[in-house]
Scaffold this active site. Structure first.
Site, PDB file in Angstrom:
ATOM      1  N   ASP A  53       0.859  -1.174   0.000  1.00  9.45           N
ATOM      2  CA  ASP A  53       0.000   0.000   0.000  1.00  9.45           C
ATOM      3  C   ASP A  53       0.905   1.236   0.000  1.00  9.45           C
ATOM      4  OD1 ASP A  53      -3.240   0.547   1.555  1.00  9.45           O
ATOM      5  OD2 ASP A  53      -2.112   1.758   0.120  1.00  9.45           O
ATOM      6  N   TRP A  54       0.290   2.398  -0.024  1.00 11.06           N
ATOM      7  CA  TRP A  54       1.007   3.662  -0.211  1.00 11.06           C
ATOM      8  C   TRP A  54       2.089   3.853   0.858  1.00 11.06           C
ATOM      9  CZ3 TRP A  54      -0.615   7.337  -4.080  1.00 11.06           C
ATOM     10  CH2 TRP A  54       0.135   8.505  -4.101  1.00 11.06           C
TER      11      TRP A  54
END
Ligand code: GLC
Length: 746
Positions: free
Chosen positions: A272-273
């Site tokens: 994820d980010w």
């Protein structure tokens, strides 16, 4: 210039052996930097082409980009990658296409309330077609986390509290996004997220710690991901969260032992980010270099937006801490997806090959999805559908009756509020000349505490025959990082209901929200309650048609609605405990109305000030028709371990109008090597029945449908007695039972 051998462009990727040969051949050409470049997912520049991006593409330092939706820019990014880099490897172009692109469908939690996999697949297909026209070939969806804590803002994106329902719907979304052939225009790679257990974030606070016992992880949180993998999902995204002390992005048990070892998954895993870099923030590692090592070694192939791989994998590989084989396997996972997408043969987007966004067919599908997502929770004295002839004046009150943006919900980067059709004009249109419709917003926003608009609202109610209240949450109150510690109606909305209810006029409450709300304090003050979630572009006409009976509600809750926040977590598939509460087993403290005091008959599991039952249970939803269930039976009283039985019941529409009913099958494994839930959904079928029509609905069960991870942590069904129910909610009381025999068919 690209040097991918010409022969590569003719071998079919559908042949697994040929595909692996193409991957191996390409890997053999790649430098260390080019390999590591394939593992970099980089933010695009919002339509621009800065030199640093152009240079990185030319040097093969980028494998995928995200958040570029200008098709000309996407094509230029692809052109540079394909024509100006040494090997010409095309790009993955990712975007959060979560519940629509320009045509916005109900939030996923709302779509789940339709219990209609085909409709959900259609919505994903349309989203893919519209996104592909912008050059997107990879969506970060479906989100398949199990949502049992509505304080968590991301419950809006999930497919509900139940592993079976979420799994069926996740697979439908994957099929919709990816189509039958990933190489076809309009098919985009899907990404099941967030692997795994994100929905168990403590206190419903996003990104918070998750402590999940192995049995619960295996029996509750993982099944929807397995369903997505079995449906062929092209990628998975790791969760931000710390899973039992090891954050998912660096968790080898998840990413290697389970995903690769047990599930034999051959897609790719994206973080994820910045969740790779965040491993140091968690305190799993001291710095970026060790974060890169832990994530790569655990099995996270692609790093989203942080650059620890680019910065440190070269030396980690040169030192041998990450082997060349590990690196090649990571890169192969990415290349496999690109071959399967057909990007090497056709990396560019021709928008003309995709249908126009927001076209009538897409809007009609969004309309149908909105109609089927709405759940009728209360309808006293048949107030709904509104009898148009009998109502001279209708009061439409509240901040969500005519707000084109808020009804779209969270995660709608590319939605078009100008295309949104709101409820107020739709109500006016359907009321036609049979009723006069007046609107008072009463509150500027759902969070507003300014009551100065109440007087006008009350005055309108006084002179009207009925009131339709549009209340709930604006979109910003749910979604990522938007969690609430109290899930009652925000702002002064409860007071507004109080003030309007004091007029004595019949009230229909339409709730738009990104989560279950705790409505115990207000539900007694309204005569009808429609739960519309955030219904998307066509939410207005859909709600209006349901209000006037042009359509009949068919939605069923995919999550439990608590009475009050303090009951959370509260879900239907709970354990029995050793002291289960019963309807006559507790006393209420006197500040909760309307309840008669009961005499306590023993210490059991309940709250003094809320009892133990939800306001509305999982699977519940009313219709304008009426359905009765009877004659439940099994094809045999005994199921062999290698056999099957069918559990059936007759469903009758006892009303004078057609309606749809989601017939649900629940079972209970009475005794297990670990304790088992009091009920578990094992089948459902949405049926349309005419007035008076009776139909037998049957569900075939095999032993694997009853399998779970028991004390030995092996997946399997355990012989013994089972109860089964068929009905219109998780509180179905039409019951039968069967025995799962220890023996195979003799
Ligand atoms: C976000 C979300 C994830 C999303 C990603 C890219 O932080 O957690 O669901 O796909 O970043 O926008």
């Amino acid at each position: 210039m690209a040097i991918v051998p010409e022969t590569d462009l003719i071998q079919p990727v559908s042949d697994p052996a040929a595909l692996e040969q193409r991957i191996a051949a390409l890997l053999g050409e790649m430098t260390l930097q080019e390999k590591i470049g394939q593992l970099a997912l980089v933010p695009a520049a919002g339509g621009g082409m800065p030199d640093h991006l152009r240079d990185a593409l030319r040097e093969g330092r980028i494998g995928s980009v995200l958040n570029e939706v200008h098709v000309d820019t996407v094509n230029e990014l692809q052109r540079i990658a394909v024509e100006e880099s040494r090997l010409g490897i095309p790009l993955l172009v990712g975007r959060d296409v979560v519940h629509g692109f320009k045509t916005v469908f109900p939030i996923p939690l709302g779509q789940a309330a339709s219990w209609n996999p085909d409709l959900i697949a259609l919505g994903a297909r349309i989203a893919a077609l519209e996104a592909a026209a912008a050059g997107i070939n990879w969506t970060f969806a479906p989100m398949v986390d199990i949502g049992r804590d509505p304080r968590w803002g991301r419950v809006a994106e999930c497919l509900g509290e139940d592993p079976y329902l979420a799994g069926v719907l996740a697979a439908a979304m994957v099929r919709g996004f990816q189509g039958d052939d990933l190489t076809q225009p309009g098919s985009i790679a899907a990404c099941a997220k967030h692997f795994a257990g994100y929905g168990a974030s403590e206190s419903g606070r996003d990104y918070n710690t998750t402590s999940i016992p192995d049995h619960e992880l295996r029996n509750v949180h993982l099944p929807p991901f397995k369903a997505a993998v079995d449906a062929g999902v092209a990628s998975l995204m790791t969760s931000f969260s710390d899973l039992n002390g090891v954050p998912a992005t660096g968790n080898a048990m998840l990413l290697t032992d389970i995903l690769r070892g047990e599930w034999q998954y051959d897609g790719f895993v994206v973080s994820d980010w910045e969740s790779v870099r965040q491993l140091a923030v968690h305190g799993l590692t001291p710095d970026d270099r060790e974060s890169a090592y832990e994530a790569a070694n655990a099995g996270c192939d692609v790093e989203m937006t942080s650059t620890t791989y680019a910065d440190h994998l070269p030396s980690l590989v040169e030192e041998g801490r990450i082997s060349q084989q590990q690196l090649d396997a990571m890169v192969a996972n990415v290349l496999r997806a690109k071959f399967r997408l057909g990007l090497f043969d056709d990396p560019f987007t021709d928008p003309a090959r995709c249908p126009a966004a927001l076209n009538p067919e897409h809007l009609q599908a969004a309309h149908t999805a909105a109609v089927e997502s709405v759940v009728l929770l209360k309808n006293d004295h048949g107030l709904l559908p509104l009898a148009r002839g009998g109502l001279q004046t209708l009061a439409v009150i509240g901040p969500l009756a005519d707000d084109p943006y808020e009804q779209l919900g969270t995660w709608i980067f590319d939605g078009v509020p100008e295309a949104s059709r709101t409820a107020l004009p739709a109500i006016r249109n359907l009321a036609g000349d049979q009723a006069t419709v007046h609107h008072v917003r009463a509150l500027e926003t759902t969070r507003s505490r300014d009551r100065s608009g109440f007087a006008e609202a009350v005055a309108l109610a006084e002179r009207s025959d009925a009131v339709i209240l549009f209340l709930g949450e604006e979109a910003i109150l749910s979604g990522e990082a938007h969690c609430r510690a109290d899930i009652g109606l925000p702002g002064a909305q409860e007071e507004l209901i109080e003030a309007v209810a004091a007029t004595g006029k019949p009230i229909v409450l339409v709730v738009m929200a990104g989560r279950p709300l705790a409505l115990e304090r207000v539900v007694g003050k309204v005569q009808a309650l429609l739960y519309a979630w955030h219904p998307g572009t066509m939410g207005g006409p859909a709600i209006a048609e349901l209000l006037f009976g042009v359509a009949s509600p068919s939605g069923k809750l995919p999550v439990t609605l608590p009475r009050v926040t303090g009951q959370i977590p509260i879900y239907y598939a709970h354990k029995q405990t050793g002291k289960p509460a019963t309807p006559a087993s507790f006393i209420y403290i006197d500040n909760i109305e309307p309840r008669a005091p009961q005499v306590s008959v023993g210490n059991t599991s309940f709250h003094l000030d809320a009892g133990y039952t939800p306001l509305y249970p999982f699977g519940f939803g009313l219709s304008y028709a009426a359905f009765e269930y009877g004659n439940i039976r099994t094809s045999s009283p005994v199921m062999k371990l290698d056999g099957a039985i069918t559990i059936s019941a007759d469903v009758t529409n006892t009303s004078d109008r057609e309606g749809e009913e989601v017939v649900q099958l629940y079972v209970r494994d009475l005794v297990g090597s670990v304790t088992r839930p009091v009920r578990e959904l094992k089948g459902f079928e949405k049926v349309r029945l005419g007035p008076g029509e009776r139909r037998t609905v049957g569900f075939a069960l095999v032993a694997s449908d009853l399998a779970f991870y028991g004390r030995a942590m092996r997946l399997g069904a355990e012989p013994g007695r089972f109860h089964a129910w068929i009905g219109g909610s998780s509180e179905a009381d039409l019951q039968t039972e069967f025995l799962l025999a220890a023996a195979h068919t003799s």
